[in-house]
Design an enzyme around this catalytic site. Structure first.
Site, PDB file in Angstrom:
ATOM      1  CG  HIS A 115      45.125  58.168  29.162  1.00 39.39           C
ATOM      2  ND1 HIS A 115      45.959  57.344  29.403  1.00 39.39           N
ATOM      3  CD2 HIS A 115      45.874  59.321  29.428  1.00 39.39           C
ATOM      4  CE1 HIS A 115      47.062  57.537  30.003  1.00 39.39           C
ATOM      5  NE2 HIS A 115      47.057  58.965  30.181  1.00 39.39           N
TER       6      HIS A 115
ATOM      7  CG  ASP B 269      45.502  53.987  28.779  1.00 46.16           C
ATOM      8  OD1 ASP B 269      45.053  54.538  27.746  1.00 46.16           O
ATOM      9  OD2 ASP B 269      45.694  54.533  29.434  1.00 46.16           O
TER      10      ASP B 269
ATOM     11  CB  SER C 201      50.222  59.516  29.178  1.00 43.61           C
ATOM     12  OG  SER C 201      49.937  59.620  30.491  1.00 43.61           O
TER      13      SER C 201
ATOM     14  CG  LEU D  51      37.726  31.117  30.440  1.00 40.62           C
ATOM     15  CD1 LEU D  51      38.352  30.881  31.803  1.00 40.62           C
ATOM     16  CD2 LEU D  51      37.903  30.016  29.614  1.00 40.62           C
ATOM     17  N   GLY D  52      33.470  33.237  30.371  1.00 41.11           N
ATOM     18  CA  GLY D  52      32.209  33.590  30.961  1.00 41.11           C
ATOM     19  C   GLY D  52      32.129  33.079  32.256  1.00 41.11           C
ATOM     20  CB  VAL D  53      34.235  32.213  34.874  1.00 43.16           C
ATOM     21  CG1 VAL D  53      33.874  30.605  34.466  1.00 43.16           C
ATOM     22  CG2 VAL D  53      35.577  32.672  34.688  1.00 43.16           C
TER      23      VAL D  53
ATOM     24  CB  ILE E 177      37.422  34.977  38.674  1.00 44.67           C
ATOM     25  CG1 ILE E 177      37.845  36.386  37.794  1.00 44.67           C
ATOM     26  CG2 ILE E 177      37.501  33.850  37.601  1.00 44.67           C
ATOM     27  CD1 ILE E 177      39.261  36.449  37.223  1.00 44.67           C
TER      28      ILE E 177
END
Length: 453
Positions: free
Chosen positions: A87, A117, A190, A245-247, A249
């Site tokens: 950022h 970030d 930052s 994974l493609g889940v 949660i």
């Protein structure tokens, strides 16, 4: 190398500060923004009018405006690689790195990871003093830490404190796992390093929790262990390819844990498996509870994306689950994550009642973002804050841009309204703000039903 036992109270941090000063750099950025191209509201001319063409030509030739911002970074190699926050340099047209000796170098952005970030820069230089990267996993709550940076443009400012907590989730993104510290961190810090007492970088200073925009005793840093692989991949390829994974949660609540016959609420509940995904192909089902990755325990849902992100697409990952009260292990060949997707936390709530924050907000557009010097491109801009209301008590101010709430991106007024409507009275909202280009974290405590407000 100067060192101190981890459990000893130092007499002074002067030796550490002197040893690391040459490795910490000041970063200044310039972003060129074109002024609005259209006629101001209320102005208009008949089609074909010479005045119409005159004003259009005038506006097209308006000069660009420049926006400037400051941040911090640290040298990780003698040949000029520098780490900072994404950022700090996002959308910048020019990035200038200033060394402790006053020399300045134009920097090139090698690559950036917006989700974590982290950004990697390169300057043309030799024989630079690089930091030593430590082990953030070895940190303990109560350990001493030192931040060096450029708050408010004040170069080489050194502050010290302790590790207040680990594993903090502040709603910044899917890989929240922050170190919390009371070492003073202010706008301009930052991207700067957080050192342990051995002078090793164990974190990247990233965000503050503040009611005023300045230090309030609560700062957050990205654990360096989480950033190491990202920096290495950026250095090698210039971009990040993550595994998934493609889940979907979510954390387990008391009622769900009881209904599933679980002994505790540890793990990540899978309410949805994406069709055709790696998890689907491996046999993970909706209703499973993921309790480990490669034998490493998963206690909360937010830990799962972090563990999976350590792998490369194509890796075989052993996923420990509980299904129908029985434990089993499934091997999943993880797949590449599309750029616009992340492993998400599904928030389940049927609460549609309205809550009063004491805010008036509007959609963020290019002109408003320019006026507010905001780095984010989507969100809602705060127009008014009602004194005494939850937003005011949280330190949110006129001109702030709200772009994320409890980990969910807020891209428009419509999404803001929909997101807020999910929360019950008494809930706590983790809000990410852009305040003049700085990333600020705020907590909004919604009034309980019995509260007057």
């Amino acid at each position: 190398m100067w060192a101190l036992p981890a459990n000893a109270m130092p007499d002074s941090f002067a030796d550490l500060a002197a040893a690391q000063a040459d490795s910490v750099v000041n970063i200044s950025t310039t972003k060129r923004v074109k002024t609005a191209q259209g006629l101001p509201p209320g102005f208009g001319f008949p089609q074909g009018s010479p005045f119409e063409e005159f004003f259009h030509d005038f506006l097209r030739n308006m000069p660009e405006q420049e926006q400037h911002a400051l941040g911090t970074g640290f040298v990780i190699s003698a040949d000029g690689y520098i780490v900072t926050n994404n950022h700090v340099v996002d959308s910048a047209d020019e990035v200038l790195v200033k060394m402790r000796d006053g020399s300045e170098h134009q920097a090139r952005v090698i690559g950036a990871d917006a989700k974590l970030d982290v950004a990697l820069l390169k300057i043309k230089a030799k024989n630079l003093k690089a930091v030593t990267l430590g082990d953030s996993q070895a940190l303990r709550v109560g350990d001493w830490v030192v931040a060096i940076g450029n708050p408010f443009g004040l170069e080489q400012t050194v502050t010290a404190g302790i590790v207040s907590a680990k594993g903090r989730v502040i709603g910044s993104g899917p890989y929240d796992d922050f170190i919390q510290t009371d070492a003073a961190i202010n706008p301009g810090n930052s991207g700067g390093p957080l050192f342990n007492v051995r002078g090793e970088v164990i974190g990247i200073n990233t965000a503050i929790y503040s009611r005023s925009g300045g230090n309030n005793g609560i700062g957050f840093a990205i654990p360096i262990n989480l950033a190491k692989s990202t920096v290495s991949e950026l250095r090698e390829t210039g971009h990040i390819t993550r595994a998934r994974l493609g889940v979907h949660i979510t954390d387990l609540d008391k009622e769900t844990a009881k209904a599933l016959g679980l002994k505790n609420r540890e793990g990540a509940l899978v309410p949805q498996v994406e069709a055709g995904s790696a998890a689907d192909k491996a046999g993970i089902r909706a209703g499973d509870v993921i309790v480990s990755i490669d034998g490493e325990q998963i206690k909360k849902a937010h830990e799962l994306p972090i563990r999976v992100a350590r792998h490369a697409p194509g890796d075989k990952v052993k996923v420990g689950i509980i299904r129908d009260g029985k434990a089993k292990t499934i091997t999943v060949t993880v797949e590449a994550m599309p750029d616009d997707k992340v492993a998400s936390n599904a928030m389940a709530s049927d609460q549609q009642g309205k809550v009063r924050l004491g805010l008036v907000v509007k959609d963020l557009n290019r002109d408003i973002a320019r006026q507010l010097h905001a780095r984010v491109k989507q969100g809602v801009a705060v127009e008014q804050v009602q004194p005494g209301m939850p937003a005011a008590r949280a330190g949110i101010a006129r001109g702030d841009v709200i772009y994320r709430i409890n980990g969910e991106d807020v891209k428009s007024l419509k999404e803001f309204t929909a997101t807020i409507s999910k929360f019950e009275p008494g809930a706590v909202l983790r809000v990410m703000l852009d305040r003049g280009g700085d990333q600020v974290f705020a907590l909004i405590q919604l009034p309980a039903p019995h509260d007057k407000n």
